[in-house]
Design a protein around this motif. Structure first.
Motif, short mmCIF file in Angstrom:
data_model
loop_
_atom_site.label_atom_id
_atom_site.label_comp_id
_atom_site.label_asym_id
_atom_site.label_seq_id
_atom_site.Cartn_x
_atom_site.Cartn_y
_atom_site.Cartn_z
N SER A 1 0.85 -1.19 0.00
CA SER A 1 0.00 0.00 0.00
C SER A 1 0.88 1.23 0.00
O SER A 1 2.01 1.21 0.53
N PHE A 2 0.39 2.30 -0.59
CA PHE A 2 1.17 3.52 -0.75
C PHE A 2 0.35 4.69 -0.20
O PHE A 2 -0.88 4.74 -0.35
N THR A 3 1.06 5.61 0.43
CA THR A 3 0.40 6.76 1.04
C THR A 3 0.65 8.01 0.21
O THR A 3 1.71 8.18 -0.39
N GLY A 4 -0.34 8.87 0.20
CA GLY A 4 -0.24 10.16 -0.48
C GLY A 4 -1.15 11.15 0.22
O GLY A 4 -1.47 11.01 1.40
N LYS A 5 -1.58 12.15 -0.53
CA LYS A 5 -2.48 13.15 0.03
C LYS A 5 -3.35 13.73 -1.07
O LYS A 5 -3.03 13.60 -2.27
N VAL A 6 -4.44 14.34 -0.66
CA VAL A 6 -5.30 15.04 -1.62
C VAL A 6 -4.58 16.32 -2.03
O VAL A 6 -4.28 17.18 -1.19
N ASP A 7 -4.27 16.44 -3.32
CA ASP A 7 -3.53 17.61 -3.80
C ASP A 7 -4.45 18.79 -4.06
O ASP A 7 -4.13 19.93 -3.70
N ARG A 8 -5.61 18.53 -4.66
CA ARG A 8 -6.52 19.62 -4.97
C ARG A 8 -7.90 19.04 -5.29
O ARG A 8 -8.03 17.87 -5.64
N THR A 9 -8.90 19.86 -5.14
CA THR A 9 -10.27 19.49 -5.48
C THR A 9 -10.84 20.55 -6.40
O THR A 9 -10.51 21.74 -6.30
N ALA A 10 -11.72 20.12 -7.30
CA ALA A 10 -12.35 21.06 -8.21
C ALA A 10 -13.35 21.93 -7.45
O ALA A 10 -14.08 21.44 -6.59
N PRO A 11 -13.39 23.23 -7.73
CA PRO A 11 -14.29 24.12 -7.00
C PRO A 11 -15.73 24.07 -7.49
O PRO A 11 -16.60 24.71 -6.90
N VAL A 12 -16.00 23.35 -8.57
CA VAL A 12 -17.35 23.30 -9.13
C VAL A 12 -17.76 21.85 -9.32
O VAL A 12 -16.93 20.94 -9.40
N VAL A 13 -19.08 21.63 -9.39
CA VAL A 13 -19.66 20.31 -9.61
C VAL A 13 -20.14 20.22 -11.05
O VAL A 13 -20.78 21.14 -11.56
N ASP A 14 -19.80 19.10 -11.70
CA ASP A 14 -20.25 18.89 -13.07
C ASP A 14 -21.76 18.67 -13.08
O ASP A 14 -22.27 17.74 -12.43
N SER A 15 -22.47 19.51 -13.79
CA SER A 15 -23.94 19.43 -13.78
C SER A 15 -24.46 18.18 -14.46
O SER A 15 -25.55 17.70 -14.16
N GLY A 16 -23.71 17.62 -15.40
CA GLY A 16 -24.17 16.43 -16.10
C GLY A 16 -24.09 15.17 -15.26
O GLY A 16 -25.02 14.37 -15.22
N SER A 17 -22.95 14.98 -14.56
CA SER A 17 -22.74 13.76 -13.79
C SER A 17 -23.00 13.94 -12.30
O SER A 17 -23.10 12.95 -11.56
N GLY A 18 -23.08 15.17 -11.83
CA GLY A 18 -23.26 15.40 -10.41
C GLY A 18 -22.05 15.05 -9.58
O GLY A 18 -22.17 14.69 -8.40
N THR A 19 -20.86 15.14 -10.17
CA THR A 19 -19.62 14.81 -9.48
C THR A 19 -18.64 15.96 -9.58
O THR A 19 -18.79 16.87 -10.41
N PHE A 20 -17.62 15.91 -8.73
CA PHE A 20 -16.52 16.87 -8.82
C PHE A 20 -15.20 16.10 -8.75
O PHE A 20 -15.14 14.99 -8.24
N ARG A 21 -14.14 16.71 -9.26
CA ARG A 21 -12.85 16.04 -9.38
C ARG A 21 -12.02 16.23 -8.12
O ARG A 21 -11.89 17.34 -7.60
N VAL A 22 -11.46 15.12 -7.65
CA VAL A 22 -10.54 15.13 -6.52
C VAL A 22 -9.24 14.49 -6.99
O VAL A 22 -9.24 13.33 -7.41
N VAL A 23 -8.15 15.26 -6.93
CA VAL A 23 -6.86 14.79 -7.44
C VAL A 23 -5.95 14.48 -6.26
O VAL A 23 -5.68 15.35 -5.42
N SER A 24 -5.50 13.22 -6.18
CA SER A 24 -4.55 12.79 -5.15
C SER A 24 -3.17 12.66 -5.76
O SER A 24 -3.04 12.25 -6.92
N SER A 25 -2.16 12.98 -4.99
CA SER A 25 -0.78 12.91 -5.49
C SER A 25 0.04 11.97 -4.64
O SER A 25 -0.19 11.84 -3.43
#
Length: 386
Positions: free
Chosen positions: A246-270
């Motif tokens: 298993s490998f450890t990292g952290k959440v690098d950034r999250t998208a400030p807006v929600v995609d209206s089509g899918s109802g999701t937002f992007r979370v990028v881990s590094s």
């Protein structure tokens, strides 16, 4: 003195003997009847015990206990490099030397390929000669303009021609520099599509470089998690290609807006230098921990009933009772119980299908039941011997 037995005495003796025999037979019959009834009673009790034993449903149990449990969001994603570049040739020519191979680490600005520079050198020499000529003409014209032998408009024209020649010279020099293809970014050579002696066309991709110093994984998270996930939270990744690690990292950034089509937002881990062994393109299972309770009451997930509201079967005194519970965080095989159970309560984990509220059960692999069974075995053996 002799005694003589008269006929009347003989008859009295015979009657007494007959009476004794009859009494003995009656007593024997009563004893046999009592023994039979006792044996029948014992058989009936044994059958009742066996029936009670058959009615008890065998189950496996686990105890509610306290342990640390984390609230997390899980998902799957493909690892991507932080930066990637397709290296293309900015000029045409024959590849005289290929200086790197696949898998080699390179730095930005490092030479990768040397193309034939002869045509570009000739173009530089030609533009330089034209530039020198115009520089001399412009300098003479500046001296003659004071003597009114050259008009000001001619001097301006010479200056414009000189600037154009200088630009041509710089362009030819730039084209000459393109004969040495250099790495635009630091990273590793992922692919090479050129060999020494190949003719390379302009804008043809010849290398692919990926920056694997930091890998990223992007999750499309439902909008309900927008308030819980944020930059800096710890991340754990398990890659299918590297089992047991298993490998450890952290959440690098999250998208400030929600995609209206899918109802999701992007979370990028590094994942940085500590993620040794991970490669771009690997498939990984990601868990983001956003809260933790260090002393939570938990039971195995297997104990939960799947027939409506959250509930478990609690075992007490050989019977089960359906107990509604309020759930908290879930982590791996454990689920937190916020209300409904106490530490040490036994809950059924296997054999739930055949149970109803109040069903008698027999706990399998219960240490207490095993001890009682071992103690009862010698007693039963001694009784059968007697």
């Amino acid at each position: 003195m002799s005694h003589q037995i008269t006929p009347a005495g003989r008859r009295s003796g015979l009657c007494a003997a007959a009476l004794l025999i009859t009494t003995t037979l009656l007593l024997s019959g009563c004893g046999a009847s009592a023994t039979g009834e006792a044996k029948a009673a014992e058989t009936k009790d044994g059958k009742a015990a066996e029936e009670a034993k058959v009615e008890a449903v065998p189950v496996e149990v686990a105890q509610a206990s306290r342990r640390a449990v984390a609230a997390s969001y899980t998902g799957t994603a493909t690892l991507e490099p932080r930066a990637e570049s397709q290296v293309v040739a900015k000029t045409s020519g024959v590849a005289l030397a290929v200086l790197v191979e696949e898998g080699q680490q390179v730095t930005a600005g490092q030479p990768l390929v040397r193309l034939d520079p002869d045509r570009a050198r000739l173009a530089v020499a030609q533009s330089e000669a034209q530039m020198r000529k115009l520089e001399n003409n412009y300098q003479r014209a500046q001296k003659l303009v004071g003597q009114q032998m050259v008009s000001a408009s001619d001097v301006d024209q010479l200056r414009f021609d000189l600037e154009h020649a200088r630009a041509q010279y710089r362009l030819a020099t730039l084209e000459l520099s393109y004969t040495t293809v250099v790495a635009p970014i630091s990273g590793v050579i992922a692919s090479r599509s050129i060999k020494t002696g190949n003719f390379v066309q302009i804008n043809t991709p010849i290398f692919r470089i990926v920056d694997n110093s930091r890998l990223e994984a992007t999750l499309n998270v439902p909008e309900r998690e927008l308030a819980t996930l944020r930059a800096g939270q710890p991340v754990t990744l398990v890659a299918d290609a590297l089992p047991g690690k298993s490998f450890t990292g952290k959440v690098d950034r999250t998208a400030p807006v929600v995609d209206s089509g899918s109802g999701t937002f992007r979370v990028v881990s590094s994942f940085g230098d500590a993620a040794i062994g991970l490669q771009p393109g690997m498939f990984g299972r990601i868990r983001i921990d956003y809260d933790q309770r260090t002393d939570a009451l938990v039971v195995p997930r297997l104990a939960l009933l799947d027939d409506g509201e959250p509930a478990v079967f609690r075992v007490r005194e050989g019977k089960v009772a359906r107990v509604p519970v309020k759930l908290g965080y879930a982590e791996g095989p454990w689920v937190e119980i916020r209300e409904g159970l106490q530490p040490g309560d036994q809950v059924v984990t296997a054999g739930k299908v055949a149970l109803r509220d109040g069903t008698a059960v027999q706990v399998i692999a219960d240490p207490k039941a095993k001890t009682v069974a071992q103690a009862a075995a010698p007693a039963a053996k001694a009784g059968s011997t007697q």
